[in-house]
Design a protein around this motif. Structure first.
Motif, PDB file in Angstrom:
ATOM      1  N   ILE A  53       0.825  -1.211   0.000  1.00 18.80           N
ATOM      2  CA  ILE A  53       0.000   0.000   0.000  1.00 18.80           C
ATOM      3  C   ILE A  53       0.858   1.260   0.000  1.00 18.80           C
ATOM      4  CG2 ILE A  53      -1.682   1.299   1.380  1.00 18.80           C
ATOM      5  CD1 ILE A  53      -2.712  -1.440   2.352  1.00 18.80           C
ATOM      6  N   SER A  54       2.064   1.182   0.521  1.00 14.30           N
ATOM      7  CA  SER A  54       2.914   2.379   0.613  1.00 14.30           C
ATOM      8  C   SER A  54       3.493   2.812  -0.731  1.00 14.30           C
ATOM      9  CB  SER A  54       4.050   2.150   1.615  1.00 14.30           C
ATOM     10  OG  SER A  54       5.023   1.273   1.081  1.00 14.30           O
ATOM     11  N   LYS A  55       3.406   1.955  -1.740  1.00  9.72           N
ATOM     12  CA  LYS A  55       3.938   2.317  -3.062  1.00  9.72           C
ATOM     13  C   LYS A  55       3.159   3.502  -3.626  1.00  9.72           C
ATOM     14  CE  LYS A  55       3.647  -1.331  -5.595  1.00  9.72           C
ATOM     15  NZ  LYS A  55       3.841  -2.457  -6.514  1.00  9.72           N
ATOM     16  N   LYS A  56       3.837   4.334  -4.424  1.00  8.78           N
ATOM     17  CA  LYS A  56       3.174   5.482  -5.043  1.00  8.78           C
ATOM     18  C   LYS A  56       2.348   5.071  -6.247  1.00  8.78           C
ATOM     19  CE  LYS A  56       6.384   8.960  -3.437  1.00  8.78           C
ATOM     20  NZ  LYS A  56       7.253  10.054  -3.748  1.00  8.78           N
ATOM     21  N   SER A  57       2.754   4.001  -6.901  1.00  2.00           N
ATOM     22  CA  SER A  57       2.060   3.513  -8.093  1.00  2.00           C
ATOM     23  C   SER A  57       2.124   1.992  -8.094  1.00  2.00           C
ATOM     24  CB  SER A  57       2.734   4.064  -9.349  1.00  2.00           C
ATOM     25  OG  SER A  57       2.239   3.422 -10.501  1.00  2.00           O
ATOM     26  N   THR A  58       1.130   1.373  -8.719  1.00  2.00           N
ATOM     27  CA  THR A  58       1.144  -0.093  -8.788  1.00  2.00           C
ATOM     28  C   THR A  58       2.317  -0.613  -9.605  1.00  2.00           C
ATOM     29  OG1 THR A  58      -0.385   0.003 -10.656  1.00  2.00           O
ATOM     30  CG2 THR A  58      -1.340  -0.326  -8.466  1.00  2.00           C
ATOM     31  N   SER A  59       2.859   0.217 -10.483  1.00  2.00           N
ATOM     32  CA  SER A  59       3.994  -0.219 -11.306  1.00  2.00           C
ATOM     33  C   SER A  59       5.338  -0.035 -10.597  1.00  2.00           C
ATOM     34  CB  SER A  59       4.002   0.534 -12.637  1.00  2.00           C
ATOM     35  OG  SER A  59       4.162   1.922 -12.412  1.00  2.00           O
ATOM     36  N   PRO A  61       8.340  -0.654  -7.890  1.00  2.00           N
ATOM     37  CA  PRO A  61       8.804  -1.855  -7.179  1.00  2.00           C
ATOM     38  C   PRO A  61       8.449  -1.748  -5.689  1.00  2.00           C
ATOM     39  CG  PRO A  61      10.644  -0.391  -7.635  1.00  2.00           C
ATOM     40  CD  PRO A  61       9.442   0.194  -8.321  1.00  2.00           C
ATOM     41  N   MET A  62       8.450  -2.895  -5.032  1.00  2.00           N
ATOM     42  CA  MET A  62       8.175  -2.894  -3.595  1.00  2.00           C
ATOM     43  C   MET A  62       9.265  -2.079  -2.889  1.00  2.00           C
ATOM     44  SD  MET A  62       5.459  -4.526  -2.598  1.00  2.00           S
ATOM     45  CE  MET A  62       5.592  -5.349  -1.056  1.00  2.00           C
ATOM     46  N   PRO A  63       8.879  -1.206  -1.976  1.00  2.00           N
ATOM     47  CA  PRO A  63       9.877  -0.421  -1.248  1.00  2.00           C
ATOM     48  C   PRO A  63      10.605  -1.298  -0.226  1.00  2.00           C
ATOM     49  CG  PRO A  63       7.690   0.051  -0.411  1.00  2.00           C
ATOM     50  CD  PRO A  63       7.519  -0.860  -1.581  1.00  2.00           C
ATOM     51  N   PRO A  64      11.768  -0.863   0.219  1.00  2.00           N
ATOM     52  CA  PRO A  64      12.454  -1.628   1.259  1.00  2.00           C
ATOM     53  C   PRO A  64      11.647  -1.581   2.553  1.00  2.00           C
ATOM     54  CG  PRO A  64      13.585   0.447   0.840  1.00  2.00           C
ATOM     55  CD  PRO A  64      12.496   0.325  -0.179  1.00  2.00           C
ATOM     56  N   LYS A  65      11.822  -2.603   3.368  1.00  2.00           N
ATOM     57  CA  LYS A  65      11.082  -2.681   4.631  1.00  2.00           C
ATOM     58  C   LYS A  65      11.737  -1.746   5.648  1.00  2.00           C
ATOM     59  CE  LYS A  65       9.551  -5.832   8.194  1.00  2.00           C
ATOM     60  NZ  LYS A  65       9.530  -7.220   8.653  1.00  2.00           N
ATOM     61  N   THR A  66      11.222  -0.515   5.689  1.00  2.74           N
ATOM     62  CA  THR A  66      11.690   0.473   6.667  1.00  2.74           C
ATOM     63  C   THR A  66      10.491   0.920   7.493  1.00  2.74           C
ATOM     64  OG1 THR A  66      11.277   2.350   5.209  1.00  2.74           O
ATOM     65  CG2 THR A  66      13.463   1.307   5.061  1.00  2.74           C
ATOM     66  N   MET A  67      10.753   1.486   8.645  1.00  3.33           N
ATOM     67  CA  MET A  67       9.670   1.998   9.489  1.00  3.33           C
ATOM     68  C   MET A  67       8.896   3.088   8.762  1.00  3.33           C
ATOM     69  SD  MET A  67       9.572   0.063  12.010  1.00  3.33           S
ATOM     70  CE  MET A  67       8.327   0.893  12.946  1.00  3.33           C
ATOM     71  N   GLU A  68       9.601   3.903   7.982  1.00  3.24           N
ATOM     72  CA  GLU A  68       8.948   4.976   7.237  1.00  3.24           C
ATOM     73  C   GLU A  68       7.967   4.414   6.198  1.00  3.24           C
ATOM     74  OE1 GLU A  68      10.003   8.967   4.613  1.00  3.24           O
ATOM     75  OE2 GLU A  68      11.572   7.478   4.964  1.00  3.24           O
ATOM     76  N   ALA A  69       8.399   3.399   5.448  1.00  9.13           N
ATOM     77  CA  ALA A  69       7.536   2.799   4.437  1.00  9.13           C
ATOM     78  C   ALA A  69       6.330   2.114   5.081  1.00  9.13           C
ATOM     79  CB  ALA A  69       8.321   1.797   3.586  1.00  9.13           C
ATOM     80  N   LEU A  70       6.533   1.440   6.205  1.00 12.59           N
ATOM     81  CA  LEU A  70       5.426   0.796   6.916  1.00 12.59           C
ATOM     82  C   LEU A  70       4.433   1.834   7.433  1.00 12.59           C
ATOM     83  CD1 LEU A  70       7.407  -1.929   8.880  1.00 12.59           C
ATOM     84  CD2 LEU A  70       5.897  -2.290   6.903  1.00 12.59           C
ATOM     85  N   GLN A  71       4.949   2.956   7.932  1.00 11.93           N
ATOM     86  CA  GLN A  71       4.080   4.018   8.438  1.00 11.93           C
ATOM     87  C   GLN A  71       3.263   4.631   7.299  1.00 11.93           C
ATOM     88  OE1 GLN A  71       3.605   4.773  11.672  1.00 11.93           O
ATOM     89  NE2 GLN A  71       2.068   6.271  11.130  1.00 11.93           N
TER      90      GLN A  71
END
Length: 86
Positions: A53-59, A61-71
């Motif tokens: 869900i944290s991605k800006k677009s469906t195209s 790539p998956m972001p790295p698992k960081t606290m910021e991305a999870l938030q």
């Protein structure tokens, strides 16, 4: 007051019509429901779903698992659910 209800695992939730007046902006808000959404993801949220869900677009790539991305994923999820499925 509308009364006291059992919702999920919480007990004795009260619901009532509510009005708020914000003096500095001269704003009146009238609502029949308020929801408190936690600022941090609950334990039921999985990291993979929050990262998706944290991605800006469906195209993107998956972001790295960081606290910021999870938030970011949690905030987008909370907004989506509270807006479209109140």
């Amino acid at each position: 007051l509308a009364g006291t209800f059992q919702i999920g695992t919480t007990k004795n939730q009260r619901f009532c019509e509510t009005t708020f007046y914000h003096k500095s902006t001269n704003t009146l808000i009238v609502t029949d429901a308020l929801a408190k959404i936690q600022s941090k993801p609950p334990t039921l949220s999985t990291d993979d779903k929050l990262l998706l869900i944290s991605k800006k677009s469906t195209s993107d790539p998956m972001p790295p698992k960081t606290m910021e991305a999870l938030q970011i994923g949690w905030e987008k999820n909370a907004l989506l659910i509270s807006y479209f499925f109140p």
